[in-house]
Design an enzyme around this catalytic site. Sequence first.
Site, short mmCIF file in Angstrom:
data_model
loop_
_atom_site.label_atom_id
_atom_site.label_comp_id
_atom_site.label_asym_id
_atom_site.label_seq_id
_atom_site.Cartn_x
_atom_site.Cartn_y
_atom_site.Cartn_z
N ARG A 88 0.81 -1.22 0.00
CA ARG A 88 0.00 0.00 0.00
C ARG A 88 0.85 1.27 0.00
O ARG A 88 0.36 2.34 -0.36
CB ARG A 88 -1.00 -0.01 1.15
CG ARG A 88 -2.00 -1.16 1.01
CD ARG A 88 -3.18 -1.12 1.93
NE ARG A 88 -2.91 -0.74 3.29
CZ ARG A 88 -3.84 -0.32 4.14
NH1 ARG A 88 -5.10 -0.24 3.77
NH2 ARG A 88 -3.53 0.02 5.37
N GLU B 199 1.94 -5.89 14.03
CA GLU B 199 0.94 -6.05 15.08
C GLU B 199 0.30 -7.42 15.04
O GLU B 199 -0.32 -7.85 16.00
CB GLU B 199 -0.12 -4.94 15.02
CG GLU B 199 -0.84 -4.80 13.71
CD GLU B 199 -0.17 -3.87 12.71
OE1 GLU B 199 -0.90 -3.27 11.92
OE2 GLU B 199 1.07 -3.78 12.67
#
Length: 180
Positions: free
Chosen positions: A68, A105
């Site tokens: 992205r 994460e």
Amino acid sequence: NATDKLSTNFFILKNYIRDIQGFPKEGIVFKDITPLLIDANARKECLGILVSAVKDKKIDKVIGVESRGFFFGMLLAQELNVGFVPVRKPNKLPFDTISASYDLEYGTDTLEIHTDAIQKGDRILIHDDVLATGGTAKAVCELVERLGGVIVQCNFLMEITFLNGREKIAGNEIFAAITY
């Protein structure tokens, strides 16, 4: 916040980011930038904000982080009239590479860069879509420094502040167009 004030009254970029619960796994709220990419005016406004954060800085190359970070990374390179360097997941780049591993994460991963992508002293703008835990950004900073590049700024579309990613790249200038 201060970033939202950079935006015109017609566009608040947060309106173009969609929350997806439980993606890519349960417990994660994924920030989907697809609505921003689809809307030409919002995309242009976002690019203007990202460029304004570096308009007075000398930059030789923009790094875009898979995947992205490629969207606005390439647009930034075009707007700044500088080279674009993709940083990719393992075995995606065809030439000699160096790599750095990092924690995310929701797991661990590795990034690679071509060994000839940055020359010693090149002034680098690192761009990615999100600063979350900072693991990805830290790995990219490591790659740039190992190749002799000078990090001008770590530049993000958005920052998830409660995850404290800034701590992992402290000492670098950091800019995020949107903060959560």
